[in-house]
Scaffold this motif. Structure first.
Motif, mmCIF file in Angstrom:
data_model
loop_
_atom_site.group_PDB
_atom_site.id
_atom_site.type_symbol
_atom_site.label_atom_id
_atom_site.label_comp_id
_atom_site.label_asym_id
_atom_site.label_seq_id
_atom_site.Cartn_x
_atom_site.Cartn_y
_atom_site.Cartn_z
ATOM 1 N N TYR A 16 56.191 28.692 -93.596
ATOM 2 C CA TYR A 16 55.728 29.896 -94.299
ATOM 3 C C TYR A 16 54.237 30.122 -94.059
ATOM 4 C CZ TYR A 16 54.465 32.997 -98.138
ATOM 5 O OH TYR A 16 53.961 34.024 -98.889
ATOM 6 N N MET A 17 53.457 29.033 -94.124
ATOM 7 C CA MET A 17 52.012 29.147 -93.894
ATOM 8 C C MET A 17 51.728 29.528 -92.448
ATOM 9 S SD MET A 17 50.957 25.779 -96.096
ATOM 10 C CE MET A 17 49.243 25.838 -95.658
ATOM 11 N N SER A 18 52.516 28.997 -91.523
ATOM 12 C CA SER A 18 52.333 29.347 -90.106
ATOM 13 C C SER A 18 52.659 30.806 -89.862
ATOM 14 C CB SER A 18 53.214 28.441 -89.241
ATOM 15 O OG SER A 18 53.106 28.792 -87.876
ATOM 16 N N ASN A 19 53.702 31.318 -90.522
ATOM 17 C CA ASN A 19 54.070 32.736 -90.355
ATOM 18 C C ASN A 19 52.958 33.655 -90.871
ATOM 19 O OD1 ASN A 19 56.518 32.054 -89.224
ATOM 20 N ND2 ASN A 19 57.641 32.148 -91.164
ATOM 21 N N ILE A 20 52.350 33.202 -91.976
ATOM 22 C CA ILE A 20 51.232 34.001 -92.512
ATOM 23 C C ILE A 20 50.126 34.128 -91.470
ATOM 24 C CG2 ILE A 20 49.405 34.031 -94.239
ATOM 25 C CD1 ILE A 20 51.398 32.798 -96.196
ATOM 26 N N ILE A 21 49.775 33.038 -90.830
ATOM 27 C CA ILE A 21 48.710 33.058 -89.809
ATOM 28 C C ILE A 21 49.122 33.956 -88.647
ATOM 29 C CG2 ILE A 21 47.465 31.658 -88.136
ATOM 30 C CD1 ILE A 21 47.582 29.353 -90.113
ATOM 31 N N ASP A 22 50.382 33.871 -88.205
ATOM 32 C CA ASP A 22 50.833 34.698 -87.081
ATOM 33 C C ASP A 22 50.791 36.185 -87.423
ATOM 34 O OD1 ASP A 22 51.274 32.429 -85.591
ATOM 35 O OD2 ASP A 22 53.427 32.293 -86.079
ATOM 36 N N ASP A 23 51.218 36.507 -88.667
ATOM 37 C CA ASP A 23 51.209 37.919 -89.061
ATOM 38 C C ASP A 23 49.796 38.492 -89.057
ATOM 39 O OD1 ASP A 23 53.911 38.021 -89.328
ATOM 40 O OD2 ASP A 23 53.930 37.657 -91.500
ATOM 41 N N TRP A 24 48.862 37.795 -89.651
ATOM 42 C CA TRP A 24 47.489 38.321 -89.723
ATOM 43 C C TRP A 24 46.805 38.306 -88.354
ATOM 44 C CZ3 TRP A 24 45.527 40.957 -93.616
ATOM 45 C CH2 TRP A 24 46.146 40.853 -94.869
ATOM 46 N N ARG A 25 47.163 37.319 -87.528
ATOM 47 C CA ARG A 25 46.566 37.297 -86.183
ATOM 48 C C ARG A 25 47.075 38.471 -85.353
ATOM 49 N NH1 ARG A 25 47.907 32.285 -82.387
ATOM 50 N NH2 ARG A 25 49.961 33.273 -82.622
ATOM 51 N N SER A 26 48.389 38.723 -85.416
ATOM 52 C CA SER A 26 48.942 39.853 -84.656
ATOM 53 C C SER A 26 48.381 41.179 -85.152
ATOM 54 C CB SER A 26 50.467 39.857 -84.756
ATOM 55 O OG SER A 26 50.874 40.061 -86.103
ATOM 56 N N LEU A 27 48.033 41.233 -86.435
ATOM 57 C CA LEU A 27 47.461 42.460 -86.982
ATOM 58 C C LEU A 27 46.119 42.791 -86.343
ATOM 59 C CD1 LEU A 27 47.644 44.722 -89.080
ATOM 60 C CD2 LEU A 27 46.517 43.204 -90.702
ATOM 61 N N LEU A 28 45.351 41.756 -86.034
ATOM 62 C CA LEU A 28 44.043 41.986 -85.414
ATOM 63 C C LEU A 28 44.137 42.269 -83.928
ATOM 64 C CD1 LEU A 28 41.920 39.233 -87.199
ATOM 65 C CD2 LEU A 28 42.046 41.677 -87.712
ATOM 66 N N MET A 29 45.293 42.047 -83.334
ATOM 67 C CA MET A 29 45.467 42.265 -81.897
ATOM 68 C C MET A 29 46.339 43.503 -81.710
ATOM 69 S SD MET A 29 46.159 38.291 -80.794
ATOM 70 C CE MET A 29 46.323 38.699 -79.067
ATOM 71 N N SER A 30 45.667 44.688 -81.580
ATOM 72 C CA SER A 30 46.405 45.954 -81.496
ATOM 73 C C SER A 30 46.889 46.275 -80.103
ATOM 74 C CB SER A 30 45.502 47.109 -82.005
ATOM 75 O OG SER A 30 45.198 46.900 -83.361
#
Length: 576
Positions: A396-410
């Motif tokens: 769950y914590m890893s998914n959180i990091i992936d979601d926010w990282r992908s958000l910064l990469m448009s």
């Protein structure tokens, strides 16, 4: 106007040059109007000079003729001869008078003497003038005798037109017993006018035609003077014949162009006979080419001034806009860097907030494993169960990091993005924050809607709007709501609304809310970049447009009021 100019620098340049051109036209036309007025003033002055010269010369000629002939008539007793009807004696004493005019360089073409009854008693004309004495009539009526004054005018008894001076013949008691008419060739005035204006051309227009020298008669004057008169008049008549049909006699002056020359033709001088009736007009043409060229020379100076000014302004604009673009680029880079730093800080805050619960769960799992091992109750089944729960929290914590990282990469290329999926993903990412702030999100965007943009654009936009609404709703004491809805407009457009019940945006900030560094929060609490980034994101969408309103709405049976952020863009089909 301000918004129009701020849209692009090309509009600023266009408006600048349009204003410059308008100013040039205004001042140049004003200058030409002033010079045209001077031109008209000059023309009117010349017309006045011509009239005064003609009138004064006519009066002077008449006074000379009257003075000379009256003296001769008194000395030779013309009155007695007329009363007695002695035509032979009258012929004898009057003939030298006619001959004497030639020596005085006055082109007299006739001398007519009438008695008090209007009967012709003496006439003398040059042999070249064909005439019938029986057709001659007095130029003035008997009622004029009562005035006992001389008169003058233009008559046509003998030749098509000549200048006629009529003076009374008085007896010893002062009674008028006859008249003496002296006819002068009109070329006399042509010659005398040349003394005032050496570069003018003159002609007489009478009865629909120009009076020229084609009649062939020769006045009894000194031959060289007569020839000079005739030459001047013949040349000028030939000149006027070139454009006589273009002259408008209803106007006092006409502008006539002949080749590359410009002439101002005056028709203001009216010729009248002894009875005061108009019999013709005295035409005077003077060359205005030099004056017109000078006027246009000033216009060309204005044109050169405009061209130089335009070039200087173009250079200034090029240098100024290059510097302006460099400054804007630097400021944009600084703004983008700061927005990234702010987004990164907010992302870390949200990650930390969402990690607290999984970390607490991991802590409990570790403590439980230790306690169970201490009491000897740790077996394989329990251990595997605890390990499974720990892995779920870590995932769950890893998914959180992936979601926010992908958000910064448009990404760097535009693609088709789904509104519904983007909104749901954004809500899931900020759900913990919203739950902590006791905010209820009512998402009514349930139909798939696609648009062209960069990856995660709609996710980022939704998160920014929701977090911005959360900050305002944190000040509300009661229920806190955010309503998301979508509607289709004409022309394939879609409008997405984010409505909250936070009380709305102050009116003075409503139109500036999407500008950078504009915030409704205290200076220490907000950066003013959230909605600005929303505006930048919407500009990447096809026909993208964003605006803010304050409006009321109904939710769960309650009447609510707050800010509404409206986003509009072009919808595309999934296969497009």
């Amino acid at each position: 106007m301000k918004r129009f100019l701020e849209a692009s620098k090309n509009r600023i340049v266009i408006v600048t040059y349009v204003l410059l051109f308008c100013m040039f036209c205004f001042f140049s036309l004003m200058d030409l109007h002033k010079r045209t007025s001077d031109y008209a003033y000059f023309a009117n002055k010349i017309n006045s000079f011509i009239k005064n010269a003609h009138d004064s010369e006519s009066e002077y000629l008449c006074s000379r003729l009257v003075s000379y002939v009256s003296t001769i008539a008194k000395e030779k007793r013309f009155a007695e001869l007329l009363q007695t009807g002695n035509e032979e004696s009258l012929q004898k004493v009057a003939e030298p008078v006619f001959q004497d005019f030639g020596k005085r360089y006055v082109p007299v073409i006739s001398v007519l003497i009438y008695d008090g009854n209007g009967k012709l008693r003496f006439h003398m004309t040059p042999p070249s003038v064909l005439h019938d004495p029986a057709q001659f009539k007095p130029s003035v009526g008997k009622e004029v005798f009562a005035t006992k004054k001389y008169s003058y005018g233009y008559e046509s008894n003998i030749v098509p037109l000549y200048f006629c001076t009529v003076l009374p013949v008085r007896d010893a008691q002062g009674n008028v017993v006859g008249t003496i008419e002296i006819g002068v060739d009109v070329s006399f005035f042509h010659y005398n006018l040349k003394w005032f204006f050496s570069d003018v051309r003159t002609a007489i227009f009478s009865r629909g035609k120009l009076i020229d020298s084609s009649s062939g008669f020769r006045p009894n004057s000194a031959e060289f003077v007569y020839d000079y008169y005739r030459r001047l008049k013949a040349n000028d008549a030939e000149f006027f014949n070139q454009f006589k049909d273009r002259i408008d006699f209803r106007r006092s002056r006409n502008d006539i162009q002949i080749g590359d020359r410009y002439y101002l033709v005056s028709t203001s001088q009216v010729l009248r006979n002894n009875a005061g009736r108009e019999v013709g007009k005295y035409l005077v043409a003077y060359d205005m080419t030099e004056l017109r060229l000078r006027h246009w020379g000033y216009f060309y100076v204005w044109l050169l001034f405009f061209a130089i000014t335009a070039c200087v302004m173009l250079c200034i604009n090029m240098v100024g806009f290059r510097k302006y673009e460099r400054i804007i680029t630097e400021q944009g880079n600084m703004l983008a860097q700061r927005s990234k730093q702010c987004a990164l800080g907010e992302m870390l805050g949200h990650i930390g907030h969402q990690w607290r619960q999984p970390l607490y769960n991991l802590s409990l799992i570790v403590q439980n494993i230790g306690l169970q091992n201490q009491f000897g109750k740790l077996d394989d089944t329990l251990l595997n169960n605890q390990i499974t729960q720990a892995n779920q929290n870590i995932q769950y914590m890893s998914n959180i990091i992936d979601d926010w990282r992908s958000l910064l990469m448009s990404g760097s290329s535009r693609t088709m993005i789904d509104l519904q999926a983007s909104v749901e993903r954004a809500i899931s990412m900020v759900a913990p924050v919203m739950e902590q702030s006791r905010i209820t999100i009512d998402n009514r965007i349930t139909a798939p809607v696609h648009a062209m943009g960069f990856v995660n654009d709609l996710v980022q936009l939704t998160i920014n709007v929701l977090l911005n609404a959360r900050d305002q709703l944190s000040l509300v004491a009661g229920d806190r709501f955010i309503l998301l809805s979508c509607s289709e407009e004409a022309g394939g457009l879609v409008t997405v609304t984010f409505q909250d019940n936070g009380g709305g945006i102050p009116e003075h900030l409503l139109k500036r809310i999407f500008e950078p560094y504009v915030t409704t929060k205290d200076k220490g609490d907000g950066t003013g970049l959230g909605l600005y980034l929303c505006h930048q994101i919407v500009s990447n969408l096809d026909k993208g447009k964003v605006w803010a309103e304050n409006r009321s709405f109904e939710l769960q049976g309650k009447d609510l009021h707050g800010a509404c952020i409206c986003v509009q863009f072009a919808r595309i089909t999934e296969g497009g």
